[in-house]
Motif scaffolding. Sequence first.
Motif, PDB file in Angstrom:
ATOM      1  N   GLU A 100      37.509 -78.941 -95.755  1.00  0.00           N
ATOM      2  CA  GLU A 100      36.164 -78.444 -96.048  1.00  0.00           C
ATOM      3  C   GLU A 100      35.111 -79.024 -95.125  1.00  0.00           C
ATOM      4  OE1 GLU A 100      35.545 -79.349-100.165  1.00  0.00           O
ATOM      5  OE2 GLU A 100      36.917 -77.777-100.847  1.00  0.00           O
ATOM      6  N   GLY A 131      33.906 -72.458 -98.677  1.00  0.00           N
ATOM      7  CA  GLY A 131      33.203 -73.634 -99.195  1.00  0.00           C
ATOM      8  C   GLY A 131      33.081 -74.782 -98.213  1.00  0.00           C
ATOM      9  N   PRO A 151      42.571 -79.981-105.413  1.00  0.00           N
ATOM     10  CA  PRO A 151      41.352 -80.732-105.762  1.00  0.00           C
ATOM     11  C   PRO A 151      41.605 -82.239-105.660  1.00  0.00           C
ATOM     12  CG  PRO A 151      41.898 -79.114-107.462  1.00  0.00           C
ATOM     13  CD  PRO A 151      43.043 -79.137-106.517  1.00  0.00           C
ATOM     14  N   ILE A 152      40.544 -82.994-105.519  1.00  0.00           N
ATOM     15  CA  ILE A 152      40.676 -84.453-105.364  1.00  0.00           C
ATOM     16  C   ILE A 152      41.140 -85.075-106.682  1.00  0.00           C
ATOM     17  CG2 ILE A 152      39.429 -86.567-104.794  1.00  0.00           C
ATOM     18  CD1 ILE A 152      37.428 -84.811-103.249  1.00  0.00           C
ATOM     19  N   GLN A 205      41.350 -87.476-109.509  1.00  0.00           N
ATOM     20  CA  GLN A 205      40.439 -88.490-110.046  1.00  0.00           C
ATOM     21  C   GLN A 205      41.019 -89.164-111.279  1.00  0.00           C
ATOM     22  OE1 GLN A 205      36.676 -88.955-108.488  1.00  0.00           O
ATOM     23  NE2 GLN A 205      38.554 -88.920-107.282  1.00  0.00           N
ATOM     24  N   PRO A 228      38.506 -93.043-104.005  1.00  0.00           N
ATOM     25  CA  PRO A 228      37.304 -93.419-104.752  1.00  0.00           C
ATOM     26  C   PRO A 228      37.103 -92.455-105.915  1.00  0.00           C
ATOM     27  CG  PRO A 228      36.880 -93.578-102.408  1.00  0.00           C
ATOM     28  CD  PRO A 228      38.260 -92.986-102.552  1.00  0.00           C
ATOM     29  N   GLY A 229      36.775 -93.018-107.051  1.00  0.00           N
ATOM     30  CA  GLY A 229      36.657 -92.211-108.265  1.00  0.00           C
ATOM     31  C   GLY A 229      37.839 -92.438-109.185  1.00  0.00           C
ATOM     32  N   GLN A 230      38.962 -92.915-108.634  1.00  0.00           N
ATOM     33  CA  GLN A 230      40.123 -93.198-109.481  1.00  0.00           C
ATOM     34  C   GLN A 230      39.978 -94.610-110.051  1.00  0.00           C
ATOM     35  OE1 GLN A 230      43.462 -91.946-106.581  1.00  0.00           O
ATOM     36  NE2 GLN A 230      44.075 -91.046-108.544  1.00  0.00           N
ATOM     37  N   PRO A 231      39.819 -94.719-111.372  1.00  0.00           N
ATOM     38  CA  PRO A 231      39.684 -96.046-111.973  1.00  0.00           C
ATOM     39  C   PRO A 231      40.936 -96.877-111.688  1.00  0.00           C
ATOM     40  CG  PRO A 231      39.209 -94.306-113.576  1.00  0.00           C
ATOM     41  CD  PRO A 231      39.757 -93.639-112.367  1.00  0.00           C
ATOM     42  N   GLU A 291      40.600 -99.482-107.116  1.00  0.00           N
ATOM     43  CA  GLU A 291      39.632-100.067-106.191  1.00  0.00           C
ATOM     44  C   GLU A 291      40.300-100.965-105.149  1.00  0.00           C
ATOM     45  OE1 GLU A 291      39.351-100.062-109.481  1.00  0.00           O
ATOM     46  OE2 GLU A 291      37.358 -99.413-110.095  1.00  0.00           O
ATOM     47  N   PHE A 351      38.296 -81.652-112.109  1.00  0.00           N
ATOM     48  CA  PHE A 351      39.320 -82.621-111.745  1.00  0.00           C
ATOM     49  C   PHE A 351      40.322 -82.725-112.883  1.00  0.00           C
ATOM     50  CE2 PHE A 351      35.502 -84.505-109.579  1.00  0.00           C
ATOM     51  CZ  PHE A 351      35.816 -83.954-108.354  1.00  0.00           C
ATOM     52  N   ALA A 352      41.399 -83.422-112.575  1.00  0.00           N
ATOM     53  CA  ALA A 352      42.413 -83.586-113.619  1.00  0.00           C
ATOM     54  C   ALA A 352      42.018 -84.752-114.517  1.00  0.00           C
ATOM     55  CB  ALA A 352      43.764 -83.849-112.972  1.00  0.00           C
ATOM     56  N   LEU A 353      40.998 -84.552-115.292  1.00  0.00           N
ATOM     57  CA  LEU A 353      40.529 -85.617-116.179  1.00  0.00           C
ATOM     58  C   LEU A 353      41.088 -85.410-117.572  1.00  0.00           C
ATOM     59  CD1 LEU A 353      36.738 -85.997-115.350  1.00  0.00           C
ATOM     60  CD2 LEU A 353      38.673 -87.286-114.477  1.00  0.00           C
ATOM     61  N   TRP A 407      37.724 -88.230-121.624  1.00  0.00           N
ATOM     62  CA  TRP A 407      37.352 -89.204-120.595  1.00  0.00           C
ATOM     63  C   TRP A 407      35.901 -89.671-120.714  1.00  0.00           C
ATOM     64  CZ3 TRP A 407      39.466 -92.509-117.618  1.00  0.00           C
ATOM     65  CH2 TRP A 407      38.808 -93.011-116.511  1.00  0.00           C
ATOM     66  N   ARG A 414      33.511 -98.240-122.113  1.00  0.00           N
ATOM     67  CA  ARG A 414      33.802 -99.286-121.149  1.00  0.00           C
ATOM     68  C   ARG A 414      32.523-100.088-120.893  1.00  0.00           C
ATOM     69  NH1 ARG A 414      35.760 -95.949-116.265  1.00  0.00           N
ATOM     70  NH2 ARG A 414      36.750 -97.802-115.400  1.00  0.00           N
ATOM     71  N   PRO A 434      32.558 -98.900-111.460  1.00  0.00           N
ATOM     72  CA  PRO A 434      33.099 -99.532-110.244  1.00  0.00           C
ATOM     73  C   PRO A 434      33.904 -98.550-109.399  1.00  0.00           C
ATOM     74  CG  PRO A 434      33.577-100.867-112.186  1.00  0.00           C
ATOM     75  CD  PRO A 434      32.984 -99.591-112.683  1.00  0.00           C
ATOM     76  N   GLU A 435      34.633 -97.661-110.078  1.00  0.00           N
ATOM     77  CA  GLU A 435      35.488 -96.738-109.315  1.00  0.00           C
ATOM     78  C   GLU A 435      34.671 -95.667-108.609  1.00  0.00           C
ATOM     79  OE1 GLU A 435      35.491 -96.913-112.645  1.00  0.00           O
ATOM     80  OE2 GLU A 435      35.557 -94.911-113.550  1.00  0.00           O
ATOM     81  N   LYS A 436      33.399 -95.533-109.009  1.00  0.00           N
ATOM     82  CA  LYS A 436      32.552 -94.524-108.361  1.00  0.00           C
ATOM     83  C   LYS A 436      31.638 -95.158-107.322  1.00  0.00           C
ATOM     84  CE  LYS A 436      32.969 -90.456-110.670  1.00  0.00           C
ATOM     85  NZ  LYS A 436      33.069 -89.150-110.025  1.00  0.00           N
ATOM     86  N   ARG A 447      31.240 -86.034-101.265  1.00  0.00           N
ATOM     87  CA  ARG A 447      31.382 -86.743-102.533  1.00  0.00           C
ATOM     88  C   ARG A 447      30.026 -87.282-102.989  1.00  0.00           C
ATOM     89  NH1 ARG A 447      36.310 -88.664-104.369  1.00  0.00           N
ATOM     90  NH2 ARG A 447      35.106 -88.881-106.283  1.00  0.00           N
ATOM     91  N   LEU A 479      29.594 -90.165-105.560  1.00  0.00           N
ATOM     92  CA  LEU A 479      29.870 -91.582-105.338  1.00  0.00           C
ATOM     93  C   LEU A 479      28.587 -92.340-105.002  1.00  0.00           C
ATOM     94  CD1 LEU A 479      33.138 -91.284-103.196  1.00  0.00           C
ATOM     95  CD2 LEU A 479      32.954 -91.772-105.656  1.00  0.00           C
ATOM     96  N   ARG A 500      31.820 -77.409-102.653  1.00  0.00           N
ATOM     97  CA  ARG A 500      32.909 -78.363-102.855  1.00  0.00           C
ATOM     98  C   ARG A 500      33.713 -78.090-104.122  1.00  0.00           C
ATOM     99  NH1 ARG A 500      28.446 -80.729-104.702  1.00  0.00           N
ATOM    100  NH2 ARG A 500      28.546 -82.108-106.529  1.00  0.00           N
TER     101      ARG A 500
END
Lengths: 630, 315
Positions: A255, A280, A425-426, A428, A452-455, A458, B2-4, B8, B15, B53-55, B95, B98, B295
């Motif tokens: 993209e 996009g 898709p990213i 997460q 980034p974004g995945q808990p 880090e 997203f695959a949440l 969530w 948290r 923190p992850e963001k 992104r 973020l 996006r």
Amino acid sequence: MTQQREPKTPVTLDEHIVEIVSDSGEGAQKAGQTFGNLSAKMGNGVWTVEIIPAEIQPPARSPGGASGNRIRVGSTYMTNAGNEADLVVAFNEQVLYSRIASYAYKQGTVILLENKWKTDQSFEICQQYQSAVAEFREHGLVVIEVPMEVECLKIVSNARKGKNMFVVGMLCHIYRRDLQKAFDEVQLTFGHKGEKVVKPNQDLLKAGYAFAAEHIDLHYEIPSWKTPKERDAEQWVVMNGNQSLGLGIMASGMELVSMYPITPATSASHYLADVFVKTGGFVHQAEDEIAAIGFALGASYAGRTACTITSGPGIALKTEFIGLSVMGEIPLVLVDVQRGGPSTGLPTKVEQGDLLALMYGEPGDAPKIIIAPATIEECFHFVIMARKLAETFRGPVVMLTDANLATGVQPFRRPKLQPEWFAPPIDQSAWDSKIPPYDWDEQTGLSSRPLPGQPDGEYVLTGLAHTFESKVVYDRDSNQKGCEMRSKKLATLRNTLQAPTLNGADSGDLLVVGWGSTLGAIEEAVGKMQKQGHQVSSLHLRFLSPMEPDLKAIFARFKKVMTVEINYSDRLDMPFIENDNRRYAQLATLLRGQTLVDIDCWSNVYGQPMQPGMIYEQLLAKIEKIEEVV
Amino acid sequence: MFALKADWSQEIKKRYFTLDDYTGGEARWCPGCGDHAVLTVVQRICRDKQILPEKTVAVSGIGCSSRLPHYMGTYGFHGTHGRALTIACGIRSRRPDLDVWVATGDGDCFSIGAGHWIHAIRYNMNMVVLIFDNNVYGLTKKQMSPTSPLGFKNNTAPRGTILQPLNPLTVTLGITNVSFVAQTIDWNPAHLYATLQAAHNHRGTSFVRILQRCPVYSDEVFSDIQNDPSKILFLNHKNGIHIGDNVKRLFPTQREHDPSNMSEAYDIARNHVPVGLLYHAPQTPCYEDFSSVGRHMGIEDKMKGLNDALDQFAV
Ligand SMILES: Cc1ncc(C[n+]2csc(CCOP(=O)(O)OP(=O)(O)O)c2C)c(N)n1
């Protein structure tokens, strides 16, 4: 209008090479495209390539100012721009000089030349014209003077706009193109400008057709290579390599293209800037090439693998970041549309001179994947593969194309889009905190990366030597380990590749190895050799790093192996040059090191696409020596 | 999108992050280095605002100060010398969800990265840019930087620098699209905190120059204003940086300055050593609002769009 003569029986040809040349801005390029597209639609094989002046606005009638198109039309699938032209339409005599200097014409090439200069108000121009025509004829060109301007002025008030369609009309008669299809093509090209533009252009085309019928005694038939039924059953597209690349980028699901303008890469970004929104995407014009790759790496790191497109001087600037992409294992697609180098070099001309720079250009060991599409169609498919390789193997994938592919136009089967091509898709979802960011597999060197974004994922990406946890370290074993892991990935990929297929018998006297845009020209030359009974085969590498497997075994089955490349090498007949100090062409250098086979090469840096005829002569000379020995 | 997991968002509320969650390895800067103070303040702001923190991504170039990401517990990107801003902009480009912090030195930003500095200000992407300005190259051991004071003796100019220092504040103020310019000092934690907090609240590129002490290589460059705080011009305004009166009292020289007043900001930047918010234009457009369009497009729509594009080339 004029009464038509009895149609003559045309001469049937396998192929013809037509050039249309003018000062820039006179529409020769558009005429060439129209004629090329029309021929493709009539079922001919076609290869079209732009003739570009080195300057943006060269003065009118300057010898170096030729702008236009070369169209090779044939009754088989055309894979390259061919040898010398058969028929040329020129808007003035001066622009022909640079073409003659490029060996684009031969004895017997027919020139349809605008003759208005003969009676120009300027005495000097009249003289230039007369002496040029005499000179051309002396050298064996067949000059036919045509009053194009005069004829066009019967229809429009300004012949500068429209003469090109008159030319298409003439060609339509000479090559027996379907007039209705030609009108449709004009409609397609100018339709968006409305009827008041379409109509005069169609009229001019018709006039050119009628004029040729009356006055030009050239009648050719180039049979279609597909039956009309076959033609209708298949869907085809026709475009240049940079457009193909742009569409491939869209199909890869990337993209972001982050770039800095540089010829001959820029037109890919021009095209994308226009259509990328449809998928996009976004084209970022950065402040320089370093920023362009940094920006792309930022997006890639954040989960959206990005692409940066450039040419030689841009590669030089990107070097440090390419190293970071290797070291930090950041996916990246890096396209190098090669031009002549070093330094600013030959900006608009073709060369395959960046292979070694990309292979070894970074300080330290920076293993990376390098692929080279060989056709315009492959530009589309390879960039889709590049995105996947970049993510799977977690690093930069370099795709080498060149000015020849970028500007060459060729029809190919319309790709049937697959959803798997597009990046998902990213992710997460939460990361398993037990898995470190470089969880290298001991066997393969592969690892998957947290985004980034995945808990719990880090980590800090760094270009410093680091452990599997991305912790900065300076000890001997960690650095050794990191280098091994990154290198292993290439061996892993090579394990999945197939040995290259040969064009011709799998053993013989001579094997020709090539890469990139020279495929068509090499195979044409080799085909001619084979027809004459010589034991010559060729193979074309698509993967340059890692190299495709089994090369050594294949090479062993030939008496002699040589590469044909468009980059510099020393000739053995040069003073002081011997086998052990000769600088070989770039692929030859790599292959010699990799296989320990005494591989020869023939290469040049004329800045031109390889002509099959030139290759043929080289192969013939080489094979005669081999056959002599036997 | 997203695959949440479906629940969530509720989980997020439950948290709670402590300073530990924003802490990575132990900071290895020299004792007395101003970088420690900045790191602590960044971590406190993250904690106080409960930024995920992850963001969060800390991005840097190369230099002592550029080690900051390694000491954060968030995502981080320790890039190449001078190029932090290019990476940070790339991250934001697709992104915008973020939270990006950039750590860069005076050599990193104003010398090797000068081109990117100018253009990043013009892009005005939403991020906090912390410039650790110690007037010297620290990591490579005391070479002059573009901000070294005239006559500063160092290893590449042992008899003292011969050029006037560059003024990063006036330069930044002169760039189109500039939206947030502040200056603070590492030795006043309250002002540092308030400034970085305001920077983080701003949507756009928040340029914060931090006068940062390097006790090893440029110990003396700020001694003048440290010994005599009246040489610092404290900027006061209801739209500026807010600190308690007890801290304000440490700055004897004060002045009202409306941060929307560019010409006054320029004047101050040229003639004083200010601390506070020099310039703020909250409505300045951000590049990612354009670069991130599309996006969320799904694969089916992309295939439609691509087929559309291919139609143009059909023969
Ligand atoms: C391309 C490149 N050139 C030079 C260096 C060496 N280098 C590393 S940091 C640095 C300067 C650091 O000074 P500054 O940016 O002021 O940061 P500080 O260390 O003072 O925090 C230099 C020249 C490098 N890493 N990369």
